[in-house]
Design a protein around this motif. Structure first.
Motif, PDB file in Angstrom:
ATOM      1  N   THR A  60      -1.452   6.609  -5.996  1.00 56.12           N
ATOM      2  CA  THR A  60      -0.535   5.670  -6.631  1.00 56.12           C
ATOM      3  C   THR A  60      -0.464   4.341  -5.872  1.00 56.12           C
ATOM      4  O   THR A  60      -0.465   3.286  -6.471  1.00 56.12           O
ATOM      5  CB  THR A  60       0.877   6.279  -6.744  1.00 56.12           C
ATOM      6  OG1 THR A  60       0.786   7.479  -7.492  1.00 56.12           O
ATOM      7  CG2 THR A  60       1.828   5.329  -7.440  1.00 56.12           C
ATOM      8  N   PHE A  61      -0.426   4.399  -4.548  1.00 55.65           N
ATOM      9  CA  PHE A  61      -0.290   3.169  -3.766  1.00 55.65           C
ATOM     10  C   PHE A  61      -1.644   2.596  -3.358  1.00 55.65           C
ATOM     11  O   PHE A  61      -1.801   1.387  -3.282  1.00 55.65           O
ATOM     12  CB  PHE A  61       0.606   3.406  -2.549  1.00 55.65           C
ATOM     13  CG  PHE A  61       2.014   3.713  -2.947  1.00 55.65           C
ATOM     14  CD1 PHE A  61       2.875   2.710  -3.361  1.00 55.65           C
ATOM     15  CD2 PHE A  61       2.469   5.022  -2.965  1.00 55.65           C
ATOM     16  CE1 PHE A  61       4.170   2.992  -3.764  1.00 55.65           C
ATOM     17  CE2 PHE A  61       3.763   5.315  -3.368  1.00 55.65           C
ATOM     18  CZ  PHE A  61       4.609   4.298  -3.763  1.00 55.65           C
ATOM     19  N   SER A  62      -2.623   3.456  -3.104  1.00 50.07           N
ATOM     20  CA  SER A  62      -3.944   2.968  -2.691  1.00 50.07           C
ATOM     21  C   SER A  62      -4.830   2.640  -3.898  1.00 50.07           C
ATOM     22  O   SER A  62      -5.881   2.058  -3.742  1.00 50.07           O
ATOM     23  CB  SER A  62      -4.632   4.011  -1.821  1.00 50.07           C
ATOM     24  OG  SER A  62      -4.839   5.209  -2.550  1.00 50.07           O
ATOM     25  N   ILE A  63      -4.444   3.038  -5.078  1.00 43.27           N
ATOM     26  CA  ILE A  63      -5.135   2.882  -6.360  1.00 43.27           C
ATOM     27  C   ILE A  63      -6.343   3.811  -6.491  1.00 43.27           C
ATOM     28  O   ILE A  63      -6.578   4.366  -7.536  1.00 43.27           O
ATOM     29  CB  ILE A  63      -5.543   1.420  -6.664  1.00 43.27           C
ATOM     30  CG1 ILE A  63      -4.299   0.536  -6.717  1.00 43.27           C
ATOM     31  CG2 ILE A  63      -6.324   1.315  -7.967  1.00 43.27           C
ATOM     32  CD1 ILE A  63      -4.583  -0.929  -6.938  1.00 43.27           C
ATOM     33  N   MET A  64      -7.115   4.020  -5.404  1.00 44.16           N
ATOM     34  CA  MET A  64      -8.309   4.865  -5.514  1.00 44.16           C
ATOM     35  C   MET A  64      -8.463   5.735  -4.271  1.00 44.16           C
ATOM     36  O   MET A  64      -8.271   5.270  -3.156  1.00 44.16           O
ATOM     37  CB  MET A  64      -9.553   3.969  -5.667  1.00 44.16           C
ATOM     38  CG  MET A  64     -10.825   4.700  -6.044  1.00 44.16           C
ATOM     39  SD  MET A  64     -11.817   5.314  -4.677  1.00 44.16           S
ATOM     40  CE  MET A  64     -12.355   3.830  -3.899  1.00 44.16           C
ATOM     41  N   ASN A  65      -8.783   7.007  -4.502  1.00 45.17           N
ATOM     42  CA  ASN A  65      -9.162   7.939  -3.438  1.00 45.17           C
ATOM     43  C   ASN A  65     -10.577   8.419  -3.717  1.00 45.17           C
ATOM     44  O   ASN A  65     -10.978   8.540  -4.877  1.00 45.17           O
ATOM     45  CB  ASN A  65      -8.235   9.157  -3.395  1.00 45.17           C
ATOM     46  CG  ASN A  65      -6.852   8.839  -2.878  1.00 45.17           C
ATOM     47  OD1 ASN A  65      -6.635   7.831  -2.225  1.00 45.17           O
ATOM     48  ND2 ASN A  65      -5.902   9.704  -3.181  1.00 45.17           N
ATOM     49  N   GLU A  66     -11.304   8.728  -2.653  1.00 44.47           N
ATOM     50  CA  GLU A  66     -12.653   9.274  -2.778  1.00 44.47           C
ATOM     51  C   GLU A  66     -12.654  10.673  -2.185  1.00 44.47           C
ATOM     52  O   GLU A  66     -12.132  10.896  -1.097  1.00 44.47           O
ATOM     53  CB  GLU A  66     -13.650   8.388  -2.036  1.00 44.47           C
ATOM     54  CG  GLU A  66     -15.075   8.905  -2.094  1.00 44.47           C
ATOM     55  CD  GLU A  66     -16.058   8.011  -1.352  1.00 44.47           C
ATOM     56  OE1 GLU A  66     -17.257   8.321  -1.390  1.00 44.47           O
ATOM     57  OE2 GLU A  66     -15.634   7.016  -0.739  1.00 44.47           O
ATOM     58  N   TYR A  67     -13.256  11.609  -2.914  1.00 50.35           N
ATOM     59  CA  TYR A  67     -13.401  12.977  -2.439  1.00 50.35           C
ATOM     60  C   TYR A  67     -14.891  13.315  -2.410  1.00 50.35           C
ATOM     61  O   TYR A  67     -15.643  12.863  -3.274  1.00 50.35           O
ATOM     62  CB  TYR A  67     -12.668  13.959  -3.364  1.00 50.35           C
ATOM     63  CG  TYR A  67     -11.266  13.524  -3.704  1.00 50.35           C
ATOM     64  CD1 TYR A  67     -10.296  13.377  -2.722  1.00 50.35           C
ATOM     65  CD2 TYR A  67     -10.909  13.237  -5.018  1.00 50.35           C
ATOM     66  CE1 TYR A  67      -9.009  12.958  -3.033  1.00 50.35           C
ATOM     67  CE2 TYR A  67      -9.631  12.826  -5.337  1.00 50.35           C
ATOM     68  CZ  TYR A  67      -8.683  12.684  -4.343  1.00 50.35           C
ATOM     69  OH  TYR A  67      -7.410  12.270  -4.656  1.00 50.35           O
ATOM     70  N   TYR A  81      -1.037   3.445 -12.443  1.00 52.02           N
ATOM     71  CA  TYR A  81       0.360   3.369 -12.857  1.00 52.02           C
ATOM     72  C   TYR A  81       1.033   2.067 -12.422  1.00 52.02           C
ATOM     73  O   TYR A  81       1.763   1.448 -13.181  1.00 52.02           O
ATOM     74  CB  TYR A  81       1.141   4.570 -12.315  1.00 52.02           C
ATOM     75  CG  TYR A  81       2.598   4.534 -12.673  1.00 52.02           C
ATOM     76  CD1 TYR A  81       3.005   4.790 -13.979  1.00 52.02           C
ATOM     77  CD2 TYR A  81       3.570   4.217 -11.723  1.00 52.02           C
ATOM     78  CE1 TYR A  81       4.344   4.746 -14.329  1.00 52.02           C
ATOM     79  CE2 TYR A  81       4.910   4.173 -12.063  1.00 52.02           C
ATOM     80  CZ  TYR A  81       5.284   4.438 -13.368  1.00 52.02           C
ATOM     81  OH  TYR A  81       6.609   4.388 -13.706  1.00 52.02           O
ATOM     82  N   ARG A  82       0.800   1.632 -11.202  1.00 54.65           N
ATOM     83  CA  ARG A  82       1.469   0.457 -10.657  1.00 54.65           C
ATOM     84  C   ARG A  82       0.760  -0.860 -11.007  1.00 54.65           C
ATOM     85  O   ARG A  82       1.217  -1.927 -10.636  1.00 54.65           O
ATOM     86  CB  ARG A  82       1.561   0.563  -9.136  1.00 54.65           C
ATOM     87  CG  ARG A  82       2.455   1.716  -8.690  1.00 54.65           C
ATOM     88  CD  ARG A  82       2.387   1.888  -7.215  1.00 54.65           C
ATOM     89  NE  ARG A  82       3.546   1.904  -6.381  1.00 54.65           N
ATOM     90  CZ  ARG A  82       4.820   1.748  -6.657  1.00 54.65           C
ATOM     91  NH1 ARG A  82       5.176   1.492  -7.854  1.00 54.65           N
ATOM     92  NH2 ARG A  82       5.763   1.842  -5.763  1.00 54.65           N
ATOM     93  N   MET A  83      -0.354  -0.771 -11.690  1.00 51.81           N
ATOM     94  CA  MET A  83      -1.145  -1.964 -11.988  1.00 51.81           C
ATOM     95  C   MET A  83      -0.429  -2.842 -13.010  1.00 51.81           C
ATOM     96  O   MET A  83       0.041  -2.375 -14.036  1.00 51.81           O
ATOM     97  CB  MET A  83      -2.509  -1.546 -12.525  1.00 51.81           C
ATOM     98  CG  MET A  83      -3.444  -2.721 -12.639  1.00 51.81           C
ATOM     99  SD  MET A  83      -5.136  -2.255 -12.380  1.00 51.81           S
ATOM    100  CE  MET A  83      -5.101  -1.640 -10.715  1.00 51.81           C
ATOM    101  N   GLU A  84      -0.357  -4.111 -12.702  1.00 52.30           N
ATOM    102  CA  GLU A  84       0.300  -5.079 -13.583  1.00 52.30           C
ATOM    103  C   GLU A  84      -0.680  -5.712 -14.565  1.00 52.30           C
ATOM    104  O   GLU A  84      -0.307  -6.084 -15.663  1.00 52.30           O
ATOM    105  CB  GLU A  84       0.951  -6.191 -12.740  1.00 52.30           C
ATOM    106  CG  GLU A  84       2.028  -5.693 -11.793  1.00 52.30           C
ATOM    107  CD  GLU A  84       3.301  -5.309 -12.498  1.00 52.30           C
ATOM    108  OE1 GLU A  84       3.606  -5.905 -13.543  1.00 52.30           O
ATOM    109  OE2 GLU A  84       3.982  -4.388 -12.004  1.00 52.30           O
TER     110      GLU A  84
END
Length: 141
Positions: A60-67, A81-84
């Protein structure tokens, strides 16, 4: 292709395996549902079923995670979600990720509708009674 699956939380591994089978050949998977519908929980199980030992949490805060999967491939998990504005997604290089050939799991795709490629799997999660969910899968090719 359109499939509906009703399942409880205890059946999440079976649902995840079904989604993995249905999504074969498609690299962009869009997860839709209300806040608290279980998008991140489902993604966590999908990544686990695909063979990753990484800790999956909402970006949510970093926008992207990599696994990383056992075979060394990357899976990208986005939460918009937080994107304007869609330009924020372009600023992080979203198109590079989408066209990398790696699996991209996207929460809140409604925020980037103009950036979604034509080929994707849509997973819509709906609530039904007794803590069960309905998963509606639609493959767009």
């Amino acid at each position: 292709m359109s499939v509906k699956v009703k399942a409880s939380l205890s059946e999440l591994s079976e649902v995840s395996q079904r989604i993995i089978r249905e999504g074969e050949g498609v690299n962009i998977w869009l997860f839709k549902g209300n806040m608290g519908a279980g998008k991140t929980t489902l993604i966590k199980e999908i990544v686990y079923q695909m063979g990753s030992a990484d800790n999956v949490n909402s970006p949510t805060f970093s926008i992207m995670n990599e696994y990383l999967l056992e075979e060394g491939q990357s899976v990208y998990h986005f939460d918009f979600y937080r994107m304007e504005d869609e330009s924020e997604a372009l600023d992080i290089g979203l198109e590079d990720f989408f066209y990398s050939g790696n699996l991209c799991l996207v929460e809140w795709p409604e925020k980037i509708t103009n950036l979604i490629p034509e080929k994707y799997l849509e997973i819509e999660i709906g609530d039904i009674e007794n803590k069960c969910r309905e998963y509606h899968l639609v493959k767009h090719e």
